[in-house]
Design a protein around this motif. Structure first.
Motif, PDB file in Angstrom:
ATOM      1  N   GLY A  16      -2.945  19.416 -10.467  1.00  0.00           N
ATOM      2  CA  GLY A  16      -1.723  18.790  -9.987  1.00  0.00           C
ATOM      3  C   GLY A  16      -1.616  17.341 -10.415  1.00  0.00           C
ATOM      4  N   LEU A  17      -0.565  16.712  -9.954  1.00  0.00           N
ATOM      5  CA  LEU A  17      -0.323  15.294 -10.187  1.00  0.00           C
ATOM      6  C   LEU A  17       0.396  14.737  -8.966  1.00  0.00           C
ATOM      7  CD1 LEU A  17      -0.179  12.767 -12.063  1.00  0.00           C
ATOM      8  CD2 LEU A  17       2.067  13.627 -12.807  1.00  0.00           C
ATOM      9  N   ASN A  18      -0.105  13.623  -8.427  1.00  0.00           N
ATOM     10  CA  ASN A  18       0.527  12.979  -7.287  1.00  0.00           C
ATOM     11  C   ASN A  18       0.736  11.504  -7.562  1.00  0.00           C
ATOM     12  OD1 ASN A  18       0.775  15.030  -5.086  1.00  0.00           O
ATOM     13  ND2 ASN A  18      -1.425  15.196  -5.425  1.00  0.00           N
ATOM     14  N   PHE A  19       1.920  11.025  -7.207  1.00  0.00           N
ATOM     15  CA  PHE A  19       2.229   9.604  -7.335  1.00  0.00           C
ATOM     16  C   PHE A  19       2.846   9.122  -6.026  1.00  0.00           C
ATOM     17  CE2 PHE A  19       5.486   6.342  -8.166  1.00  0.00           C
ATOM     18  CZ  PHE A  19       4.656   5.308  -8.566  1.00  0.00           C
ATOM     19  N   ILE A  20       2.320   8.030  -5.487  1.00  0.00           N
ATOM     20  CA  ILE A  20       2.829   7.446  -4.245  1.00  0.00           C
ATOM     21  C   ILE A  20       3.100   5.963  -4.473  1.00  0.00           C
ATOM     22  CG2 ILE A  20       2.348   6.928  -1.821  1.00  0.00           C
ATOM     23  CD1 ILE A  20       0.549   9.361  -1.738  1.00  0.00           C
ATOM     24  N   ASN A  21       4.300   5.536  -4.120  1.00  0.00           N
ATOM     25  CA  ASN A  21       4.677   4.122  -4.170  1.00  0.00           C
ATOM     26  C   ASN A  21       5.082   3.687  -2.776  1.00  0.00           C
ATOM     27  OD1 ASN A  21       7.437   2.319  -4.349  1.00  0.00           O
ATOM     28  ND2 ASN A  21       5.813   1.522  -5.674  1.00  0.00           N
ATOM     29  N   ASP A  22       4.482   2.603  -2.298  1.00  0.00           N
ATOM     30  CA  ASP A  22       4.744   2.126  -0.943  1.00  0.00           C
ATOM     31  C   ASP A  22       5.011   0.632  -0.979  1.00  0.00           C
ATOM     32  OD1 ASP A  22       4.500   2.797   2.078  1.00  0.00           O
ATOM     33  OD2 ASP A  22       3.262   1.015   1.825  1.00  0.00           O
ATOM     34  N   ALA A  23       6.127   0.197  -0.391  1.00  0.00           N
ATOM     35  CA  ALA A  23       6.484  -1.221  -0.367  1.00  0.00           C
ATOM     36  C   ALA A  23       6.759  -1.632   1.070  1.00  0.00           C
ATOM     37  CB  ALA A  23       7.705  -1.487  -1.235  1.00  0.00           C
ATOM     38  N   THR A  24       6.120  -2.719   1.489  1.00  0.00           N
ATOM     39  CA  THR A  24       6.130  -3.114   2.892  1.00  0.00           C
ATOM     40  C   THR A  24       6.809  -4.455   3.090  1.00  0.00           C
ATOM     41  OG1 THR A  24       4.061  -1.935   3.244  1.00  0.00           O
ATOM     42  CG2 THR A  24       4.664  -3.549   4.893  1.00  0.00           C
ATOM     43  N   GLY A  25       8.008  -4.434   3.690  1.00  0.00           N
ATOM     44  CA  GLY A  25       8.654  -5.632   4.191  1.00  0.00           C
ATOM     45  C   GLY A  25       9.002  -6.690   3.157  1.00  0.00           C
ATOM     46  N   ASP A  26       9.373  -7.893   3.653  1.00  0.00           N
ATOM     47  CA  ASP A  26       9.820  -8.989   2.796  1.00  0.00           C
ATOM     48  C   ASP A  26       8.725  -9.511   1.882  1.00  0.00           C
ATOM     49  OD1 ASP A  26      12.293  -8.838   3.940  1.00  0.00           O
ATOM     50  OD2 ASP A  26      11.944 -10.431   5.402  1.00  0.00           O
ATOM     51  N   MET A  27       7.473  -9.351   2.276  1.00  0.00           N
ATOM     52  CA  MET A  27       6.372  -9.816   1.433  1.00  0.00           C
ATOM     53  C   MET A  27       6.039  -8.835   0.323  1.00  0.00           C
ATOM     54  SD  MET A  27       3.824 -11.559   4.232  1.00  0.00           S
ATOM     55  CE  MET A  27       3.728 -10.085   5.237  1.00  0.00           C
ATOM     56  N   ARG A  28       6.696  -7.662   0.361  1.00  0.00           N
ATOM     57  CA  ARG A  28       6.540  -6.652  -0.683  1.00  0.00           C
ATOM     58  C   ARG A  28       5.084  -6.348  -0.984  1.00  0.00           C
ATOM     59  NH1 ARG A  28      10.577  -3.878  -0.381  1.00  0.00           N
ATOM     60  NH2 ARG A  28      10.341  -3.054  -2.475  1.00  0.00           N
ATOM     61  N   LEU A  29       4.317  -6.081   0.068  1.00  0.00           N
ATOM     62  CA  LEU A  29       2.965  -5.575  -0.134  1.00  0.00           C
ATOM     63  C   LEU A  29       3.126  -4.159  -0.677  1.00  0.00           C
ATOM     64  CD1 LEU A  29      -0.095  -5.785   0.153  1.00  0.00           C
ATOM     65  CD2 LEU A  29       0.154  -5.017   2.522  1.00  0.00           C
ATOM     66  N   THR A  30       2.846  -3.986  -1.950  1.00  0.00           N
ATOM     67  CA  THR A  30       3.175  -2.752  -2.661  1.00  0.00           C
ATOM     68  C   THR A  30       1.912  -2.036  -3.121  1.00  0.00           C
ATOM     69  OG1 THR A  30       5.257  -3.707  -3.430  1.00  0.00           O
ATOM     70  CG2 THR A  30       4.441  -1.771  -4.605  1.00  0.00           C
ATOM     71  N   SER A  31       1.843  -0.748  -2.859  1.00  0.00           N
ATOM     72  CA  SER A  31       0.728   0.085  -3.318  1.00  0.00           C
ATOM     73  C   SER A  31       1.258   1.168  -4.239  1.00  0.00           C
ATOM     74  CB  SER A  31       0.011   0.741  -2.137  1.00  0.00           C
ATOM     75  OG  SER A  31      -0.590  -0.214  -1.301  1.00  0.00           O
ATOM     76  N   ASN A  32       0.543   1.411  -5.327  1.00  0.00           N
ATOM     77  CA  ASN A  32       0.825   2.522  -6.228  1.00  0.00           C
ATOM     78  C   ASN A  32      -0.448   3.343  -6.376  1.00  0.00           C
ATOM     79  OD1 ASN A  32       3.629   1.988  -7.201  1.00  0.00           O
ATOM     80  ND2 ASN A  32       2.684   0.065  -7.841  1.00  0.00           N
ATOM     81  N   ILE A  33      -0.347   4.617  -6.072  1.00  0.00           N
ATOM     82  CA  ILE A  33      -1.496   5.512  -6.154  1.00  0.00           C
ATOM     83  C   ILE A  33      -1.137   6.679  -7.064  1.00  0.00           C
ATOM     84  CG2 ILE A  33      -3.092   7.000  -4.891  1.00  0.00           C
ATOM     85  CD1 ILE A  33      -2.493   5.321  -2.400  1.00  0.00           C
ATOM     86  N   ILE A  34      -1.928   6.897  -8.093  1.00  0.00           N
ATOM     87  CA  ILE A  34      -1.774   8.047  -8.977  1.00  0.00           C
ATOM     88  C   ILE A  34      -3.066   8.848  -8.925  1.00  0.00           C
ATOM     89  CG2 ILE A  34      -1.393   8.825 -11.339  1.00  0.00           C
ATOM     90  CD1 ILE A  34       0.068   6.205 -11.869  1.00  0.00           C
ATOM     91  N   SER A  35      -2.944  10.143  -8.703  1.00  0.00           N
ATOM     92  CA  SER A  35      -4.136  10.996  -8.674  1.00  0.00           C
ATOM     93  C   SER A  35      -3.850  12.309  -9.384  1.00  0.00           C
ATOM     94  CB  SER A  35      -4.583  11.273  -7.231  1.00  0.00           C
ATOM     95  OG  SER A  35      -3.600  11.997  -6.519  1.00  0.00           O
ATOM     96  N   VAL A  36      -4.900  12.894  -9.931  1.00  0.00           N
ATOM     97  CA  VAL A  36      -4.805  14.187 -10.631  1.00  0.00           C
ATOM     98  C   VAL A  36      -5.773  15.152  -9.944  1.00  0.00           C
ATOM     99  CG1 VAL A  36      -4.989  15.378 -12.843  1.00  0.00           C
ATOM    100  CG2 VAL A  36      -4.263  12.979 -12.774  1.00  0.00           C
ATOM    101  N   PRO A  37      -5.341  15.839  -8.885  1.00  0.00           N
ATOM    102  CA  PRO A  37      -6.235  16.763  -8.183  1.00  0.00           C
ATOM    103  C   PRO A  37      -6.535  18.009  -9.015  1.00  0.00           C
ATOM    104  CG  PRO A  37      -4.014  16.912  -7.287  1.00  0.00           C
ATOM    105  CD  PRO A  37      -4.003  15.767  -8.263  1.00  0.00           C
ATOM    106  N   ILE A  38      -7.785  18.389  -9.019  1.00  0.00           N
ATOM    107  CA  ILE A  38      -8.237  19.583  -9.742  1.00  0.00           C
ATOM    108  C   ILE A  38      -9.164  20.351  -8.811  1.00  0.00           C
ATOM    109  CG2 ILE A  38      -9.459  20.456 -11.775  1.00  0.00           C
ATOM    110  CD1 ILE A  38      -8.879  17.731 -13.095  1.00  0.00           C
ATOM    111  N   ASN A  39      -8.934  21.639  -8.658  1.00  0.00           N
ATOM    112  CA  ASN A  39      -9.819  22.431  -7.805  1.00  0.00           C
ATOM    113  C   ASN A  39      -9.984  23.845  -8.351  1.00  0.00           C
ATOM    114  OD1 ASN A  39      -7.559  23.926  -7.111  1.00  0.00           O
ATOM    115  ND2 ASN A  39      -7.716  23.579  -4.917  1.00  0.00           N
ATOM    116  N   TYR A  40     -10.872  24.577  -7.714  1.00  0.00           N
ATOM    117  CA  TYR A  40     -11.018  25.994  -8.032  1.00  0.00           C
ATOM    118  C   TYR A  40     -10.997  26.778  -6.738  1.00  0.00           C
ATOM    119  CZ  TYR A  40     -12.204  30.263 -10.435  1.00  0.00           C
ATOM    120  OH  TYR A  40     -12.141  31.530 -10.951  1.00  0.00           O
TER     121      TYR A  40
END
Length: 353
Positions: free
Chosen positions: A89-113
């Motif tokens: 799979g592929l997951n992307f998360i973008n999070d922006a917090t308030g006027d100070m724009r504390l921003t997180s970007n998370i990209i992950s490539v989950p692989i399982n069996y």
């Protein structure tokens, strides 16, 4: 920083033992894309292919920019051999917090069996390598030493020692396992355990400090008990998240009503549901959700009513959430068409489940 936002920050810090920060994976309708939390839950759905996008806005009553989270997820089954398969799979998360724009970007490539332990039990284990990036806009911050006696002078050096680009980034990885038990073709139970941010990425902006992101431990369970004779099902969900001194406990259930097609069809037909649910976040909020699934498309929305001490600043307005999901089969050879219910059921050795 306005008074409401300042009050909210103070109360959030005071109640950090009960609340989970918005800066990590934080959706009320988390089970629509479980691989974003647990790599072991990648591609354990009945279908072969799934796309999902989530959007969340939080604390809209505060003055200034709202807290906002966007996410996109994709997962698929590869190299299928019965119920044994590789999931990716592929997951992307973008999070922006308030006027100070504390921003997180998370990209992950989950692989399982996923391994079929017996005809009703599936066991999955996976990892999710990825990338974590976080930044902050310090131009909107005010500090005590910028007060000149009459007002804040934003041009005066705060002396806080922020890094030039106010951003940090690093490699990240998570891992998890998932167990799925099928009681019958319409009823199942999923139980999962995962650990994210195993590498504890650094989240310090000042050269004089070293802070690392806490490891995130997740315990989750979800399932459905469906009553064919009543076209009705119950789908409970429980999520427990622990991240350093913080915790997030979310529980509740959906009530599912199946809606049948009115005309006979011989091509692939997925089941249609209308669902509504009630959930609670421990010591924080009450959540109402609705969802509708038709022809492989599922749409849903939820709204949170804040019940904690934060309600003084938020006026009981929590988070608003939307999701859109599409899932489909790519290989129908393992399924037979049920003309009575206008849907396809999995076929084992020529026998209907």
């Amino acid at each position: 920083m306005n008074k409401k936002l300042l009050s909210l920050v103070i109360m959030t810090a005071a109640w950090s033992a009960q609340l989970t920060a918005q800066q990590d994976r934080h959706f009320s309708m988390w089970n629509e894309n479980p691989s974003a939390i647990n790599a072991g839950a990648t591609a354990v759905m009945d279908e072969d292919l799934r796309f999902v996008t989530n959007f969340r806005m939080q604390w809209l009553t505060l003055t200034g920019e709202a807290f906002r989270t966007n996410a996109f997820g994709f997962d698929a089954k590869l190299f299928k051999n019965g119920n044994n398969h590789l999931g990716i799979g592929l997951n992307f998360i973008n999070d922006a917090t308030g006027d100070m724009r504390l921003t997180s970007n998370i990209i992950s490539v989950p692989i399982n069996y996923t391994l079929e332990a017996d005809k009703n039990l599936l066991f999955s284990i996976g990892v999710a390598p990825g990338f974590f990036q976080q930044s902050i806009r310090n131009t909107n911050m005010t500090w005590n030493n910028q007060w000149n006696g009459l007002n804040y002078d934003m041009n005066q050096n705060s002396g806080e020692g922020f890094s030039p680009d106010n951003a940090v980034s690093s490699f990240d990885i998570g891992a998890g396992l998932n167990i799925k038990y099928n009681f019958d073709p319409n009823s199942f139970l999923n139980v999962g355990l995962s650990v994210n941010h195993i590498t504890a990425p650094q989240v310090s902006y000042a050269s004089t400090m070293v802070n690392n992101l806490y490891r995130n431990i997740n315990i989750m369970a979800s399932g459905t008990k469906f009553y064919d004779d009543r076209n009705f099902g119950i789908s409970p969900q429980v999520l427990l998240q622990f991240m350093g001194p913080n915790r997030n406990i979310l529980f509740g259930t959906y009530f599912d009503h199946e809606m049948f097609e009115s005309s006979k069809r011989t091509d692939y037909v997925q089941r249609s549901f209308f669902s509504y649910g009630v959930f609670a976040r421990w010591q924080d909020a009450l959540i109402g959700s609705i969802a509708y699934k038709f022809n492989g498309v599922k749409i849903g929305a939820s709204y949170e009513f804040n019940l904690s001490k934060l309600s003084e600043a938020t006026r009981s307005s929590g988070g608003f959430e939307l999701f859109l999901k599409y899932s489909t089969l790519t290989d129908r050879k393992a399924y037979i068409h049920d003309r009575k219910l206008f849907r396809w059921n999995r076929n084992r050795g020529g026998k209907r489940m």
